[in-house]
Design a protein around this motif. Structure first.
Motif, PDB file in Angstrom:
ATOM      1  N   ARG A 117       0.833  -1.197   0.000  1.00  0.00           N
ATOM      2  CA  ARG A 117       0.000   0.000   0.000  1.00  0.00           C
ATOM      3  C   ARG A 117       0.867   1.246   0.000  1.00  0.00           C
ATOM      4  O   ARG A 117       1.937   1.265   0.589  1.00  0.00           O
ATOM      5  CB  ARG A 117      -0.913   0.015   1.228  1.00  0.00           C
ATOM      6  CG  ARG A 117      -2.002  -1.022   1.173  1.00  0.00           C
ATOM      7  CD  ARG A 117      -2.870  -1.046   2.390  1.00  0.00           C
ATOM      8  NE  ARG A 117      -3.117   0.268   2.968  1.00  0.00           N
ATOM      9  CZ  ARG A 117      -3.526   0.452   4.210  1.00  0.00           C
ATOM     10  NH1 ARG A 117      -3.713  -0.570   5.007  1.00  0.00           N
ATOM     11  NH2 ARG A 117      -3.737   1.669   4.662  1.00  0.00           N
ATOM     12  N   ALA A 118       0.375   2.297  -0.648  1.00  0.00           N
ATOM     13  CA  ALA A 118       1.095   3.570  -0.673  1.00  0.00           C
ATOM     14  C   ALA A 118       1.012   4.239   0.703  1.00  0.00           C
ATOM     15  O   ALA A 118       0.119   3.946   1.489  1.00  0.00           O
ATOM     16  CB  ALA A 118       0.482   4.489  -1.725  1.00  0.00           C
ATOM     17  N   ALA A 119       1.936   5.140   0.969  1.00  0.00           N
ATOM     18  CA  ALA A 119       1.889   5.918   2.206  1.00  0.00           C
ATOM     19  C   ALA A 119       0.693   6.864   2.145  1.00  0.00           C
ATOM     20  O   ALA A 119       0.326   7.358   1.087  1.00  0.00           O
ATOM     21  CB  ALA A 119       3.189   6.700   2.374  1.00  0.00           C
ATOM     22  N   THR A 120       0.077   7.109   3.307  1.00  0.00           N
ATOM     23  CA  THR A 120      -1.105   7.961   3.383  1.00  0.00           C
ATOM     24  C   THR A 120      -0.951   8.949   4.530  1.00  0.00           C
ATOM     25  O   THR A 120      -0.526   8.585   5.619  1.00  0.00           O
ATOM     26  CB  THR A 120      -2.378   7.109   3.633  1.00  0.00           C
ATOM     27  OG1 THR A 120      -2.480   6.135   2.602  1.00  0.00           O
ATOM     28  CG2 THR A 120      -3.626   7.967   3.637  1.00  0.00           C
ATOM     29  N   VAL A 121      -1.308  10.209   4.264  1.00  0.00           N
ATOM     30  CA  VAL A 121      -1.319  11.238   5.301  1.00  0.00           C
ATOM     31  C   VAL A 121      -2.740  11.334   5.844  1.00  0.00           C
ATOM     32  O   VAL A 121      -3.705  11.433   5.082  1.00  0.00           O
ATOM     33  CB  VAL A 121      -0.860  12.600   4.745  1.00  0.00           C
ATOM     34  CG1 VAL A 121      -1.004  13.695   5.803  1.00  0.00           C
ATOM     35  CG2 VAL A 121       0.579  12.522   4.252  1.00  0.00           C
ATOM     36  N   PRO A 170       5.911  11.121  -4.914  1.00  0.00           N
ATOM     37  CA  PRO A 170       5.074  10.225  -5.720  1.00  0.00           C
ATOM     38  C   PRO A 170       4.581   9.027  -4.900  1.00  0.00           C
ATOM     39  O   PRO A 170       5.326   8.455  -4.117  1.00  0.00           O
ATOM     40  CB  PRO A 170       6.012   9.760  -6.837  1.00  0.00           C
ATOM     41  CG  PRO A 170       7.053  10.816  -6.914  1.00  0.00           C
ATOM     42  CD  PRO A 170       7.223  11.335  -5.511  1.00  0.00           C
ATOM     43  N   GLY A 171       3.321   8.711  -5.073  1.00  0.00           N
ATOM     44  CA  GLY A 171       2.743   7.552  -4.415  1.00  0.00           C
ATOM     45  C   GLY A 171       2.138   7.815  -3.051  1.00  0.00           C
ATOM     46  O   GLY A 171       1.487   6.949  -2.495  1.00  0.00           O
ATOM     47  N   THR A 172       2.331   9.003  -2.493  1.00  0.00           N
ATOM     48  CA  THR A 172       1.743   9.320  -1.193  1.00  0.00           C
ATOM     49  C   THR A 172       0.382   9.959  -1.438  1.00  0.00           C
ATOM     50  O   THR A 172       0.235  10.824  -2.298  1.00  0.00           O
ATOM     51  CB  THR A 172       2.633  10.280  -0.395  1.00  0.00           C
ATOM     52  OG1 THR A 172       3.917   9.690  -0.244  1.00  0.00           O
ATOM     53  CG2 THR A 172       2.053  10.556   0.982  1.00  0.00           C
ATOM     54  N   THR A 173      -0.620   9.530  -0.683  1.00  0.00           N
ATOM     55  CA  THR A 173      -1.974  10.049  -0.857  1.00  0.00           C
ATOM     56  C   THR A 173      -2.459  10.715   0.427  1.00  0.00           C
ATOM     57  O   THR A 173      -1.892  10.504   1.500  1.00  0.00           O
ATOM     58  CB  THR A 173      -2.965   8.925  -1.232  1.00  0.00           C
ATOM     59  OG1 THR A 173      -2.954   7.949  -0.195  1.00  0.00           O
ATOM     60  CG2 THR A 173      -2.587   8.276  -2.547  1.00  0.00           C
ATOM     61  N   GLY A 188      -6.253  12.615  -3.424  1.00  0.00           N
ATOM     62  CA  GLY A 188      -6.917  12.040  -2.272  1.00  0.00           C
ATOM     63  C   GLY A 188      -7.347  10.618  -2.557  1.00  0.00           C
ATOM     64  O   GLY A 188      -7.610  10.246  -3.685  1.00  0.00           O
ATOM     65  N   SER A 189      -7.390   9.812  -1.522  1.00  0.00           N
ATOM     66  CA  SER A 189      -7.900   8.451  -1.674  1.00  0.00           C
ATOM     67  C   SER A 189      -8.580   8.057  -0.392  1.00  0.00           C
ATOM     68  O   SER A 189      -8.212   8.504   0.672  1.00  0.00           O
ATOM     69  CB  SER A 189      -6.761   7.485  -1.980  1.00  0.00           C
ATOM     70  OG  SER A 189      -5.953   7.304  -0.846  1.00  0.00           O
ATOM     71  N   ALA A 190      -9.566   7.229  -0.536  1.00  0.00           N
ATOM     72  CA  ALA A 190     -10.227   6.710   0.660  1.00  0.00           C
ATOM     73  C   ALA A 190      -9.276   5.741   1.352  1.00  0.00           C
ATOM     74  O   ALA A 190      -8.549   5.011   0.706  1.00  0.00           O
ATOM     75  CB  ALA A 190     -11.528   6.007   0.278  1.00  0.00           C
ATOM     76  N   CYS A 191      -9.275   5.760   2.657  1.00  0.00           N
ATOM     77  CA  CYS A 191      -8.391   4.883   3.421  1.00  0.00           C
ATOM     78  C   CYS A 191      -9.053   3.532   3.575  1.00  0.00           C
ATOM     79  O   CYS A 191     -10.252   3.423   3.646  1.00  0.00           O
ATOM     80  CB  CYS A 191      -8.121   5.495   4.798  1.00  0.00           C
ATOM     81  SG  CYS A 191      -7.347   7.093   4.671  1.00  0.00           S
TER      82      CYS A 191
END
Length: 135
Positions: free
Chosen positions: A67-71, A98-101, A131-134
């Motif tokens: 999974r990508a990193a997420t803030v 790149p790749g962080t959402t 943005g992406s849903a967690c």
């Protein structure tokens, strides 16, 4: 914190102008009524969250299991126990990679992505920093 919107006009893609709104977050100390203006008719909508932060605090969930990193915003129920705290500038730096959402379950996407995109009229369509849903 209060989210305020300022109506304005912007240049449309095909020429001409179109209505738009600029919005930002402000503290109660930054808000002042205009002399002689009755603000009683202005709609106010409470935040959906149960508490209003006194400051923004962020968490970074690192890359795990493909999974990508997420803030996330601090307190986000989607953040894992492996997430570590970040300041706002660190969160913006992480989102620029790149790749962080940014999480859309909490305030991260709504607050940080407009800041990151500010002044970038022609942002790339590569999907980075979106943005992406967690999960």
């Amino acid at each position: 914190m209060y989210r305020i919107g300022v109506p304005l006009w912007q240049t449309a893609a095909g020429g001409g102008v179109e209505p738009a709104e600029y919005s930002t977050w402000v503290t109660s100390a930054q808000l002042r009524p205009l002399p002689g203006v009755d603000l009683g008719r202005i709609p106010a909508h409470p935040r959906a969250h149960t508490s209003t932060p006194t400051r923004w605090a962020w968490l970074l969930d690192g890359r795990t299991h493909g999974r990508a990193a997420t803030v996330h915003a601090e307190g986000c129920p989607s953040a894992t126990d492996r997430a570590h705290p970040l300041g706002t500038m660190q969160a913006l730096d992480a989102l620029a990679r790149p790749g962080t959402t940014a999480c859309t379950v909490c305030d991260a996407a709504e607050v940080l992505l407009p800041i990151l995109a500010h002044g970038q009229e022609h942002a790339s369509g590569s999907g980075d920093s979106q943005g992406s849903a967690c999960r």
